[in-house]
Design an enzyme around this catalytic site. Structure first.
Site, PDB file in Angstrom:
ATOM      1  N   ASP A   1      40.817  39.188  40.245  1.00 46.54           N
ATOM      2  CA  ASP A   1      40.659  38.632  39.222  1.00 46.54           C
ATOM      3  C   ASP A   1      41.762  39.793  38.181  1.00 46.54           C
ATOM      4  OD1 ASP A   1      38.468  38.815  41.080  1.00 46.54           O
ATOM      5  OD2 ASP A   1      37.084  38.398  39.414  1.00 46.54           O
TER       6      ASP A   1
ATOM      7  N   ASP B   1      37.066  44.780  33.283  1.00 46.77           N
ATOM      8  CA  ASP B   1      37.409  43.361  32.878  1.00 46.77           C
ATOM      9  C   ASP B   1      37.508  42.985  30.832  1.00 46.77           C
ATOM     10  OD1 ASP B   1      36.687  41.784  34.581  1.00 46.77           O
ATOM     11  OD2 ASP B   1      34.524  42.302  34.762  1.00 46.77           O
TER      12      ASP B   1
HETATM   13  N1  GLY Z   1      35.585  38.066  37.335  1.00 46.66           N
HETATM   14  C1  GLY Z   1      34.673  37.805  37.581  1.00 46.66           C
HETATM   15  C2  GLY Z   1      34.310  36.581  38.464  1.00 46.66           C
HETATM   16  O1  GLY Z   1      35.936  35.918  38.616  1.00 46.66           O
HETATM   17  O2  GLY Z   1      33.570  36.383  39.160  1.00 46.66           O
END
Ligand code: GLY
Length: 403
Positions: A184, A119
């Protein structure tokens, strides 16, 4: 002849009425969005005031038991609150937002070295990426390049993807995965594309393209919905399993995941011009916006296959992410998506989702979902719902020439 003239006059009258209706609708929507900006100024302004008065730099994510939850720099959402400051600056031109934006962003500097999850793309691009866009401070380019170096350490060449989560850390360790990649992760690619632009080193670009191509190949089903998690064999390459983490079931369509994919392929098209990414975005659009379980206000339930629809929580964050992606696609000639984006924005800016000033922990939007399988953040405000709503609003207003 007389009949024809009467017919023409009636037609003109009808057209005038329709035109008036459209104008009234437009005026109504303009009010809706200026109200949303005013509410954002009050809510987020108060959030900032509380933080400033604490003498600390705090990063607001959501509310739990009525209290604002502040998160550490290492949390995957830490870039959104600083990034929100820059959209508030875009929308209001008030320099106070710029000051706090820079301050909260620079507090995240050490995150450029983060290597234990994927992330870092979200965290650094939403903060430093926006800071660079608004201030033109070239020093931020170095932060983006360093963060891209960190993200690149997670690239697994045999599988051709960036590993999202460590297989031996936290709750993920219980799933038996070897190289879990979540949809994601498409959102982290923008950082890599920018790093190539700033450094001239094509390594980052090539990693991003490899990741996008494998996601296109392995994450999507025949109906163009996607799995949340694809587990790869990082030594031999190839897929080990396709599963769920934050959605309802392995074969269901988690709403935010569909939105991340839509946004991620739009960005991949922006940087590569590869038409296959635009086609992917079209296919994902069709899945989402023709789905029988999508409510009339276009704010999805947290999962398109959640078992108790219509008695399931909505996810405003998914709607905001999708709206922002659609405005980007409009720029690529997909004018037909504007109406959908506008409709989502009108829903989110309505009292059904927008908070009353002084409520909602000083966040702007209500009714998002973090992760129902983890019993976490159900029907709450989330900093990324606000971030993508405000991003979408700046995109919309720029395209309409009102910003
Ligand atoms: N990237 C984590 C979520 O969308 O909850």
């Amino acid at each position: 002849m007389r009949k024809f003239t009467i017919f023409l006059s009636l037609a003109a009258l009808l057209a005038a009425c329709t035109g008036n209706d459209e104008k009234r609708q437009e005026a109504g929507n303009t009010d809706l969005f200026s109200e949303a900006i005013k509410t954002a100024e009050a809510q987020i302004g108060y959030q900032v005031k509380v933080i400033e008065e604490s003498g600390k730099i705090l990063n607001a994510r959501t509310i739990e038991n009525g209290h604002v939850q502040y998160i550490s720099r290492q949390d995957w959402t830490s870039g959104f609150f600083p990034g929100t400051m820059f959209y508030m600056y875009d929308l209001t031109k008030d320099p106070k937002w710029l000051d706090v934006g820079v301050k909260y962003t620079e507090d995240l500097d050490t995150i450029k070295h983060l290597k234990w999850h994927h992330d870092v793309g979200f965290m650094i691009d939403c903060s430093f990426g926006n800071a660079l866009r608004v201030t033109n401070n070239d020093a931020y380019k170095e932060v983006i390049i360093e963060a891209a170096n960190s993200l690149s350490t997670r690239f697994r060449p045999a599988a051709g993807v960036i590993q999202s989560w460590d297989e031996d850390r936290g709750w993920q360790a219980e799933r038996g995965w070897m190289c879990p990649v979540i949809i994601d992760n498409m959102m982290n690619l923008e950082l890599l594309f920018k790093a190539t632009e700033f450094s001239g080193d094509s390594t980052y670009y090539n990693i991003a393209v490899s990741h996008a191509n494998n996601t296109m190949k392995h994450h999507y089903r025949d109906d163009w919905s996607c799995y949340h998690v694809v587990d790869y064999d990082k030594e031999q390459g190839g897929v080990r399993s396709k599963q769920n983490a934050q959605g309802y079931a392995h074969e269901s369509a988690w709403a935010r995941g569909q939105a991340w994919g839509l946004y991620g392929f739009a960005v991949s098209y922006r940087y590569t011009g590869d038409e296959r990414y635009l086609e992917m975005a079209d296919n994902i659009y069709n899945f989402i916006f023709t789905h029988q379980n999508l409510p009339d206000d276009l704010v999805p339930y947290w999962d398109f296959n959640a078992p108790n629809i219509p008695n399931e929580p909505r996810d405003a964050s998914a709607a905001a992410i999708a709206a922002s992606a659609l405005y980007e696609l409009v720029k690529f000639g997909k004018e037909e998506y504007r109406q959908t984006a506008d409709q989502i924005m009108a829903s989110l800016a309505s009292d059904s989702y927008k908070a009353l000033v002084g409520t909602n922990g000083n966040f702007l939007l209500r009714h998002s979902v973090g992760s129902i399988p983890h019993d976490n953040e159900i029907d709450v405000p989330l900093n990324y719902a606000d971030y993508y709503f405000l991003e979408a609003l700046t995109r919309k207003m720029r395209q309409e020439g009102t910003l």
